[in-house]
Design an enzyme around this catalytic site. Sequence first.
Site, PDB file in Angstrom:
ATOM      1  N   ASP A 251     -44.518 -55.807-107.730  1.00 45.22           N
ATOM      2  CA  ASP A 251     -45.483 -56.632-108.282  1.00 45.22           C
ATOM      3  C   ASP A 251     -46.945 -55.945-107.597  1.00 45.22           C
ATOM      4  O   ASP A 251     -47.225 -55.631-106.688  1.00 45.22           O
ATOM      5  CB  ASP A 251     -45.712 -58.033-107.714  1.00 45.22           C
ATOM      6  CG  ASP A 251     -44.542 -59.000-108.187  1.00 45.22           C
ATOM      7  OD1 ASP A 251     -44.013 -58.578-109.123  1.00 45.22           O
ATOM      8  OD2 ASP A 251     -44.529 -60.123-107.594  1.00 45.22           O
TER       9      ASP A 251
ATOM     10  N   HIS B 277     -52.925 -57.840-104.557  1.00 47.56           N
ATOM     11  CA  HIS B 277     -51.407 -58.422-103.885  1.00 47.56           C
ATOM     12  C   HIS B 277     -50.392 -57.900-104.300  1.00 47.56           C
ATOM     13  O   HIS B 277     -50.124 -57.573-105.693  1.00 47.56           O
ATOM     14  CB  HIS B 277     -51.518 -60.032-104.280  1.00 47.56           C
ATOM     15  CG  HIS B 277     -50.261 -60.882-103.604  1.00 47.56           C
ATOM     16  ND1 HIS B 277     -50.457 -61.539-102.398  1.00 47.56           N
ATOM     17  CD2 HIS B 277     -49.018 -60.781-104.179  1.00 47.56           C
ATOM     18  CE1 HIS B 277     -49.208 -62.042-102.515  1.00 47.56           C
ATOM     19  NE2 HIS B 277     -48.332 -61.782-103.184  1.00 47.56           N
TER      20      HIS B 277
ATOM     21  N   GLU C 123     -50.466 -57.967-108.229  1.00 49.47           N
ATOM     22  CA  GLU C 123     -51.243 -59.215-108.740  1.00 49.47           C
ATOM     23  C   GLU C 123     -52.904 -59.169-108.391  1.00 49.47           C
ATOM     24  O   GLU C 123     -52.890 -58.706-107.148  1.00 49.47           O
ATOM     25  CB  GLU C 123     -50.837 -60.331-108.145  1.00 49.47           C
ATOM     26  CG  GLU C 123     -49.303 -60.658-108.647  1.00 49.47           C
ATOM     27  CD  GLU C 123     -48.646 -62.109-108.404  1.00 49.47           C
ATOM     28  OE1 GLU C 123     -48.288 -63.021-109.211  1.00 49.47           O
ATOM     29  OE2 GLU C 123     -48.704 -62.435-107.113  1.00 49.47           O
TER      30      GLU C 123
ATOM     31  N   GLU D 139     -37.964 -57.154-108.504  1.00 48.39           N
ATOM     32  CA  GLU D 139     -39.319 -57.323-108.895  1.00 48.39           C
ATOM     33  C   GLU D 139     -40.133 -56.332-108.060  1.00 48.39           C
ATOM     34  O   GLU D 139     -40.051 -56.503-106.789  1.00 48.39           O
ATOM     35  CB  GLU D 139     -39.826 -58.805-108.954  1.00 48.39           C
ATOM     36  CG  GLU D 139     -40.978 -58.796-109.791  1.00 48.39           C
ATOM     37  CD  GLU D 139     -41.469 -60.338-110.177  1.00 48.39           C
ATOM     38  OE1 GLU D 139     -40.736 -61.134-110.599  1.00 48.39           O
ATOM     39  OE2 GLU D 139     -42.730 -60.881-109.769  1.00 48.39           O
TER      40      GLU D 139
ATOM     41  N   TRP E 286     -54.256 -71.526-105.703  1.00 43.78           N
ATOM     42  CA  TRP E 286     -54.201 -70.646-104.671  1.00 43.78           C
ATOM     43  C   TRP E 286     -55.011 -69.309-104.941  1.00 43.78           C
ATOM     44  O   TRP E 286     -55.151 -68.587-103.827  1.00 43.78           O
ATOM     45  CB  TRP E 286     -52.696 -70.331-104.419  1.00 43.78           C
ATOM     46  CG  TRP E 286     -52.020 -69.828-105.544  1.00 43.78           C
ATOM     47  CD1 TRP E 286     -51.444 -70.044-106.755  1.00 43.78           C
ATOM     48  CD2 TRP E 286     -52.050 -68.304-105.797  1.00 43.78           C
ATOM     49  NE1 TRP E 286     -51.043 -69.276-107.667  1.00 43.78           N
ATOM     50  CE2 TRP E 286     -51.175 -67.907-107.222  1.00 43.78           C
ATOM     51  CE3 TRP E 286     -52.184 -67.148-105.045  1.00 43.78           C
ATOM     52  CZ2 TRP E 286     -50.739 -66.705-107.413  1.00 43.78           C
ATOM     53  CZ3 TRP E 286     -51.836 -66.024-105.277  1.00 43.78           C
ATOM     54  CH2 TRP E 286     -51.154 -65.698-106.638  1.00 43.78           C
TER      55      TRP E 286
END
Length: 313
Positions: A124, A139, A126, A122, A216
Amino acid sequence: MQQMSPLLFFTTQAYHLITSMASFSSTVLLFLISLMAASFIAVSAGTLYEDIDIKWGDDRAKILNNGQLLTLSLDRTCGAGFQSKNEYLFGKIEMQLKLVPGNSAGTVTAFYLSSPGPTRDEIDFEFLGNLSGDPYTVHTNVYTQGKGEREQQFHLWFDPTADFHTYSFTWNPKHIIFSVDDTPIREFKNLESIGVQYPKNQAMSLYSSLWDAEDWATRGGLVKTDWSQAPFTASYRNFNANGCIWSAGKSSCSSVSSSLILADNSWLAPELDARSQEKLMWVQRNYMIYNYCTDTKRFPGGFPAECHATSNS
């Protein structure tokens, strides 16, 4: 007998010409090589109906404007998500996003490449929501065989909610580049030579989702989602995939040499050029806010092996 397509016929003839006629000028040779490469590389820039499947969220996910715009929305009940129709094993995959405006605290807009299953690879992006006026946190992470923990975080040098901006993954056997508007913000190199796993064997699809992560996402969960601001909406357009489609266990690039592909596909370049290296260093000096490779509290026994290489430090 099945008739050969005109493009395939032309590129086949071009190949024979290239290999048999040394008297061609370099300009003509490069032109023919580029046409050959283009016939094997999947370049997608059609409507979103052609390229994207809505996967969840019911009417919270919409394709609009005759397939030119996609929106994902989040309310107290549910978010939404989509997936590319194709899987890719290397390429440059990009899309333009306009993130959730206003008070987006608690929300996450995920934009990533992933293979299926618990041992997934993966790559990412984010985008972690914020209070109005605060910068978004971008992120990034890289997973291999289901293991991630390679986080780097950034702020952006513009308001990502005011207009569309291009977010892209360049993924080839040598490195992964995260870019924003063609400015690289992170490079993850293939360091298998020192025992670091690298995602190179599992085809990945592009995914995006908008979901609630108030426990979070914003300041470690200190700022909760303000549902009076719902629905939260992120917008997408201009999906583009320039890469190798993986289908039925085969790559669309397997029948042409990498040297021919490289003639028309800069995403296969093994190194960033000097200008791109300068941009990368500028972003990391001025806008990086977290790097796992400098987190001594998290790694008291020593940093992961890739952190000792300058490419990821």
